[in-house]
Design a protein around this motif. Structure first.
Motif, PDB file in Angstrom:
ATOM      1  N   ALA A  39       0.832  -1.205   0.000  1.00 55.08           N
ATOM      2  CA  ALA A  39       0.000   0.000   0.000  1.00 55.08           C
ATOM      3  C   ALA A  39       0.864   1.252   0.000  1.00 55.08           C
ATOM      4  N   LYS A  40       1.927   1.247   0.813  1.00 48.88           N
ATOM      5  CA  LYS A  40       2.826   2.404   0.865  1.00 48.88           C
ATOM      6  C   LYS A  40       3.493   2.630  -0.488  1.00 48.88           C
ATOM      7  N   SER A  41       3.845   1.541  -1.175  1.00 44.97           N
ATOM      8  CA  SER A  41       4.479   1.662  -2.480  1.00 44.97           C
ATOM      9  C   SER A  41       3.572   2.381  -3.469  1.00 44.97           C
ATOM     10  N   VAL A  42       2.282   2.039  -3.454  1.00 44.61           N
ATOM     11  CA  VAL A  42       1.325   2.698  -4.340  1.00 44.61           C
ATOM     12  C   VAL A  42       1.187   4.171  -3.974  1.00 44.61           C
ATOM     13  N   VAL A  43       1.087   4.454  -2.674  1.00 46.72           N
ATOM     14  CA  VAL A  43       0.967   5.843  -2.222  1.00 46.72           C
ATOM     15  C   VAL A  43       2.208   6.636  -2.630  1.00 46.72           C
ATOM     16  N   ASP A  44       3.390   6.026  -2.507  1.00 44.57           N
ATOM     17  CA  ASP A  44       4.629   6.690  -2.924  1.00 44.57           C
ATOM     18  C   ASP A  44       4.565   7.102  -4.394  1.00 44.57           C
ATOM     19  N   LEU A  45       4.109   6.187  -5.243  1.00 50.99           N
ATOM     20  CA  LEU A  45       4.005   6.488  -6.669  1.00 50.99           C
ATOM     21  C   LEU A  45       3.058   7.651  -6.920  1.00 50.99           C
ATOM     22  N   ARG A  46       1.950   7.656  -6.198  1.00 50.29           N
ATOM     23  CA  ARG A  46       0.954   8.707  -6.403  1.00 50.29           C
ATOM     24  C   ARG A  46       1.488  10.063  -5.932  1.00 50.29           C
ATOM     25  N   VAL A  47       2.192  10.061  -4.812  1.00 49.52           N
ATOM     26  CA  VAL A  47       2.775  11.309  -4.309  1.00 49.52           C
ATOM     27  C   VAL A  47       3.789  11.846  -5.312  1.00 49.52           C
ATOM     28  N   ASN A  48       4.629  10.970  -5.860  1.00 50.26           N
ATOM     29  CA  ASN A  48       5.611  11.398  -6.856  1.00 50.26           C
ATOM     30  C   ASN A  48       4.925  11.993  -8.080  1.00 50.26           C
ATOM     31  N   GLY A  49       3.764  11.442  -8.425  1.00 45.25           N
ATOM     32  CA  GLY A  49       3.037  11.922  -9.586  1.00 45.25           C
ATOM     33  C   GLY A  49       2.420  13.295  -9.405  1.00 45.25           C
ATOM     34  N   LEU A  50       2.352  13.775  -8.158  1.00 45.13           N
ATOM     35  CA  LEU A  50       1.790  15.104  -7.908  1.00 45.13           C
ATOM     36  C   LEU A  50       2.748  16.222  -8.292  1.00 45.13           C
ATOM     37  N   GLY A  51       4.029  15.874  -8.487  1.00 44.46           N
ATOM     38  CA  GLY A  51       5.008  16.865  -8.913  1.00 44.46           C
ATOM     39  C   GLY A  51       5.430  17.835  -7.830  1.00 44.46           C
ATOM     40  N   LEU A  52       5.267  17.455  -6.565  1.00 47.45           N
ATOM     41  CA  LEU A  52       5.664  18.315  -5.451  1.00 47.45           C
ATOM     42  C   LEU A  52       7.071  17.960  -4.988  1.00 47.45           C
ATOM     43  N   SER A  53       7.740  18.919  -4.360  1.00 49.30           N
ATOM     44  CA  SER A  53       9.076  18.657  -3.831  1.00 49.30           C
ATOM     45  C   SER A  53       9.006  18.421  -2.330  1.00 49.30           C
ATOM     46  N   GLU A  54       9.944  17.638  -1.829  1.00 46.72           N
ATOM     47  CA  GLU A  54      10.114  17.393  -0.397  1.00 46.72           C
ATOM     48  C   GLU A  54       8.857  16.830   0.264  1.00 46.72           C
ATOM     49  N   THR A  55       8.187  15.943  -0.429  1.00 40.06           N
ATOM     50  CA  THR A  55       7.054  15.244   0.174  1.00 40.06           C
ATOM     51  C   THR A  55       7.568  14.161   1.119  1.00 40.06           C
ATOM     52  N   VAL A  56       6.717  13.733   2.039  1.00 37.78           N
ATOM     53  CA  VAL A  56       7.087  12.703   3.011  1.00 37.78           C
ATOM     54  C   VAL A  56       5.992  11.640   3.041  1.00 37.78           C
ATOM     55  N   VAL A  57       6.397  10.369   2.944  1.00 39.69           N
ATOM     56  CA  VAL A  57       5.471   9.249   3.101  1.00 39.69           C
ATOM     57  C   VAL A  57       6.061   8.327   4.159  1.00 39.69           C
ATOM     58  N   GLN A  58       5.385   8.229   5.300  1.00 33.60           N
ATOM     59  CA  GLN A  58       5.888   7.442   6.422  1.00 33.60           C
ATOM     60  C   GLN A  58       4.965   6.269   6.716  1.00 33.60           C
ATOM     61  N   LEU A  59       5.573   5.156   7.118  1.00 34.74           N
ATOM     62  CA  LEU A  59       4.815   3.955   7.445  1.00 34.74           C
ATOM     63  C   LEU A  59       4.848   3.728   8.948  1.00 34.74           C
ATOM     64  N   GLU A  81      -7.998  12.036  -2.700  1.00 37.07           N
ATOM     65  CA  GLU A  81      -8.717  11.004  -3.451  1.00 37.07           C
ATOM     66  C   GLU A  81      -7.769  10.242  -4.366  1.00 37.07           C
ATOM     67  N   ASP A  82      -6.820  10.963  -4.980  1.00 40.23           N
ATOM     68  CA  ASP A  82      -5.848  10.317  -5.853  1.00 40.23           C
ATOM     69  C   ASP A  82      -4.972   9.336  -5.083  1.00 40.23           C
ATOM     70  N   LEU A  83      -4.650   9.669  -3.838  1.00 41.80           N
ATOM     71  CA  LEU A  83      -3.753   8.824  -3.055  1.00 41.80           C
ATOM     72  C   LEU A  83      -4.371   7.480  -2.715  1.00 41.80           C
TER      73      LEU A  83
END
Length: 211
Positions: A39-59, A81-83
């Motif tokens: 699930a985290k892997s999918v969320v990571d991909l979606r966050v990267n797709g938002l085109g933002l810098s310095e995002t954080v995804v923690q498990l 919703e995208d996430l």
């Protein structure tokens, strides 16, 4: 089997803010560590797709939660919703979808091939295996792309007709096993998405995403 994501905003609707936004999502059922990492892997991909810098995804494995920080987000509700929407795995040739996640039972990073090097072993369903055999026979020397939503995971050249429902992707030793493990997690996530729901959302201070 594709499951429907239950989007349940327990703490109110997300708000658009100038500085940033934090959202916490949790599985709608008890899951093991492997499923949570998918699930985290999918969320990571979606966050990267938002085109933002310095995002954080923690498990947070203790509570089966994934915490996401999005600096400078403009439309928090849409981003949320995208996430958590269902990820779709597809196999494409010349831009056309020829197989999807429902045809994949499991992808596994292992060793094999000519040089006993890291490879990806795919296990397809019976119907998926039959279609894969037909498709590869008709498209020898063409490139097949593997996508999670619109994110390209990899490209592989079809060398011959492949039957048996257990094709391998051989990188001739050019990819480390850890990288292929990430690919396998991403592909399995697309094939078997984990139900997630939003349990908390909040704005964050102006220091998020800034040095």
């Amino acid at each position: 089997e594709t499951r429907t994501i239950n989007l349940n905003l327990s703490y109110g609707e997300p708000k658009a803010v100038d500085d940033g936004f934090e959202v916490t999502v949790k599985a709608t059922q008890d899951i093991n560590r492997e499923a949570l990492e998918k699930a985290k892997s999918v969320v990571d991909l979606r966050v990267n797709g938002l085109g933002l810098s310095e995002t954080v995804v923690q498990l947070d494995q203790n509570s089966n939660r994934i915490i996401v920080q999005l600096p400078g987000i403009n439309n928090a509700a849409e981003a949320t919703e995208d996430l958590v929407r269902v990820a779709r795995l597809t196999f494409r040739i010349d831009g056309n979808v020829v197989l999807d996640g429902s045809d994949l039972v499991r992808a596994e990073a292992t060793y094999g091939g000519t040089y006993n090097a890291p490879i990806l072993q795919l296990n397809l369903t019976n119907e998926g295996g039959k279609r894969f055999e037909t498709i590869t026979g008709q498209n020898v020397n063409k490139s097949m792309g593997i996508y999670l939503d619109e994110e390209s995971l990899m490209e592989a050249v079809i060398r011959e007709k492949i039957g048996g429902g257990k094709p391998i992707i051989d990188f001739n030793g050019s990819r480390p096993i850890d990288e292929l493990k990430v690919y396998a997690i991403q592909m399995n996530s697309g094939a078997l998405p984990v139900p997630l729901r939003v349990i908390a959302s909040s704005t964050v201070g102006p220091t998020l995403g800034k040095e």
